[in-house]
Design an enzyme around this catalytic site. Structure first.
Site, mmCIF file in Angstrom:
data_model
loop_
_atom_site.group_PDB
_atom_site.id
_atom_site.type_symbol
_atom_site.label_atom_id
_atom_site.label_comp_id
_atom_site.label_asym_id
_atom_site.label_seq_id
_atom_site.Cartn_x
_atom_site.Cartn_y
_atom_site.Cartn_z
ATOM 1 N N ASP A 271 30.292 57.094 25.800
ATOM 2 C CA ASP A 271 31.732 56.932 26.038
ATOM 3 C C ASP A 271 32.180 55.655 25.337
ATOM 4 O O ASP A 271 31.408 55.035 24.599
ATOM 5 C CB ASP A 271 32.062 56.902 27.538
ATOM 6 C CG ASP A 271 33.412 57.553 27.821
ATOM 7 O OD1 ASP A 271 34.430 57.078 27.269
ATOM 8 O OD2 ASP A 271 33.467 58.521 28.597
ATOM 9 N N HIS A 311 39.654 70.462 26.831
ATOM 10 C CA HIS A 311 40.998 70.846 27.298
ATOM 11 C C HIS A 311 41.997 69.699 27.103
ATOM 12 O O HIS A 311 43.207 69.917 27.221
ATOM 13 C CB HIS A 311 40.960 71.322 28.753
ATOM 14 C CG HIS A 311 40.952 70.247 29.787
ATOM 15 N ND1 HIS A 311 41.382 70.455 31.082
ATOM 16 C CD2 HIS A 311 40.549 68.937 29.747
ATOM 17 C CE1 HIS A 311 41.262 69.344 31.777
ATOM 18 N NE2 HIS A 311 40.759 68.417 30.994
#
Length: 403
Positions: A271, A311
């Site tokens: 990340d 998404h």
């Protein structure tokens, strides 16, 4: 011109009422009522009955004023109303609640009256209130964060949707930098550029990303990780079992390790630098700063895992992310697991439908059907092995391999 007076109940409404009552009677008699499917089907049948019994005016009142519920829930959270009522062993008076919150009694009375009507709290007598199931739900910080997140971040984007669509001549939004979020917040920033400048909103978002899974089926409970992943692992000193791409602070690796404590191999959390500063202390979990729009440097891992990443992004960016993963995969060995919603072709539930419009308004993205997932993965050089789903309102696991 049509009459504005109420007429007798039309025959088709009588039929709908009878059908709804029959469904409820059937659900109540089924042994499965205590299971998740039976419970959800009963809720759906009860809601359908309520909708059928409403007059046109009642339907519009309910629908037009729905946003006010979120507003007053936020006020209740700000005043700590739900915790105050939950902590009390006896009902509390309006005056007692006013004293504990420091708010004016006349205002508290109006707030409590509304919250009892939703009902987010329970009114047990004139000016006397206590907690109910919804009250207790809103005492959990991760769930209350859903209200705060929507109020601070999502509601302004939702409100901008009608004018945005009209201005763009009803084109499907597909640009993270040009969607209802920008006019809603009067900013040129995309959502993830905006978040660092608004830490309260970002913190609510992070809490809600964990809290929203409360009560949902967990993927590790229905996806056979041992059979589909661990059994084919090629162990070795540098062998990587799983790379969690964009994995936040490590909740998913933590859950996997707790579920399967004896799994071999390396587990890598990827990340941004700022996010990794808050990473959980998970046994044998490594952290690695990584931007998923760049080349994936961990090659040949057994599993690459992305939860609710794609998404967030329109089609072109999603394909770019997937191609970076595909380039790092070993043919015949590496797997990609996508933890995402898969919208059914018919009968989508309200959870998936409302998250789809949230993605549209906040990021110019969408929730996708199985057909859309297959096409997008095909365009990235990948193919679906199987879609694992237990309940449509929960995330599915899309098991993927190289073509």
């Amino acid at each position: 011109m049509g009459s504005t007076t109420e007429s007798s109940t039309p025959w088709h409404q009588d039929l709908e009422v009878s059908e709804s009552l029959a469904v409820i009677k059937q659900r109540l008699s089924e042994e499965a009522i205590n299971g998740p499917d039976g419970r959800k089907k009963l809720i759906e049948a009860a809601r359908n009955l309520g909708n059928t019994l409403e007059t046109p005016g009642e339907s519009v009142q309910r629908l037009a004023y729905l946003p006010l519920q979120t507003v007053l829930l936020q006020v209740g959270i700000n005043l700590d109303l739900f915790n105050i009522l939950e902590r009390s062993s006896t009902p509390l008076s309006t005056q007692a609640i006013a004293e504990q919150t420091g708010a004016e009694p006349a205002l508290i009375q109006r707030i409590l009256r509304f919250l009892a009507a939703i009902p987010a709290i329970k009114e047990v007598g004139p000016g006397l209130f206590t907690a109910n199931n919804v009250t207790r739900t809103l005492t959990f910080s991760g769930l209350a964060a859903g209200v705060i997140h929507n109020m601070l971040t999502i509601n302004p984007a939702w409100a901008a949707l009608p004018s945005f669509l009209e201005k763009t001549k009803y084109r499907n939004p597909s640009d993270v930098a040009n969607c209802p979020f920008q006019p809603g917040h009067n900013t040129a920033d995309s959502l993830f550029e905006w978040f660092p400048k608004h830490p309260t909103a970002h913190n609510a978002f992070m809490l809600w990303m964990t809290g929203q899974r409360e009560g949902r089926d967990r993927w590790l409970d229905f996806f056979p990780f041992t059979e589909r992943v661990a059994d084919g692992f090629r162990d070795g000193p540098e062998a990587v079992m799983l790379v969690d791409i964009g994995g936040g602070i490590g909740h998913e690796i933590q859950a996997i390790k707790q579920h399967y404590p004896s799994l071999p191999g390396r587990f890598i959390l990827q990340d941004t630098r700022e996010t990794l500063k808050q990473a959980l202390a998970v046994d044998s979990m490594e952290t690695m700063e990584y931007d998923f729009f760049t080349e994936q440097t961990v090659t040949g891992a057994r599993t690459y895992y992305l939860r609710n990443i794609l998404h967030d992004w329109p089609l072109a960016q999603s394909i770019s992310i997937l191609k970076n993963v595909a380039a790092a995969m070993t043919p015949g060995y590496s797997k990609l697991l996508l933890n995402e919603l898969v919208i059914p072709n018919k009968g989508a539930d309200i959870v998936g439908a409302q998250i789809d419009f949230t993605m549209m308004c906040a990021l110019g993205s969408e929730e996708r059907s199985e057909g859309q997932w297959r096409q997008m993965l095909e365009d990235a050089g990948l193919s679906i092995v199987k879609v694992w789903t237990k309940a449509q309102e929960a995330e599915s696991i899309i098991e993927v391999e190289l073509k």
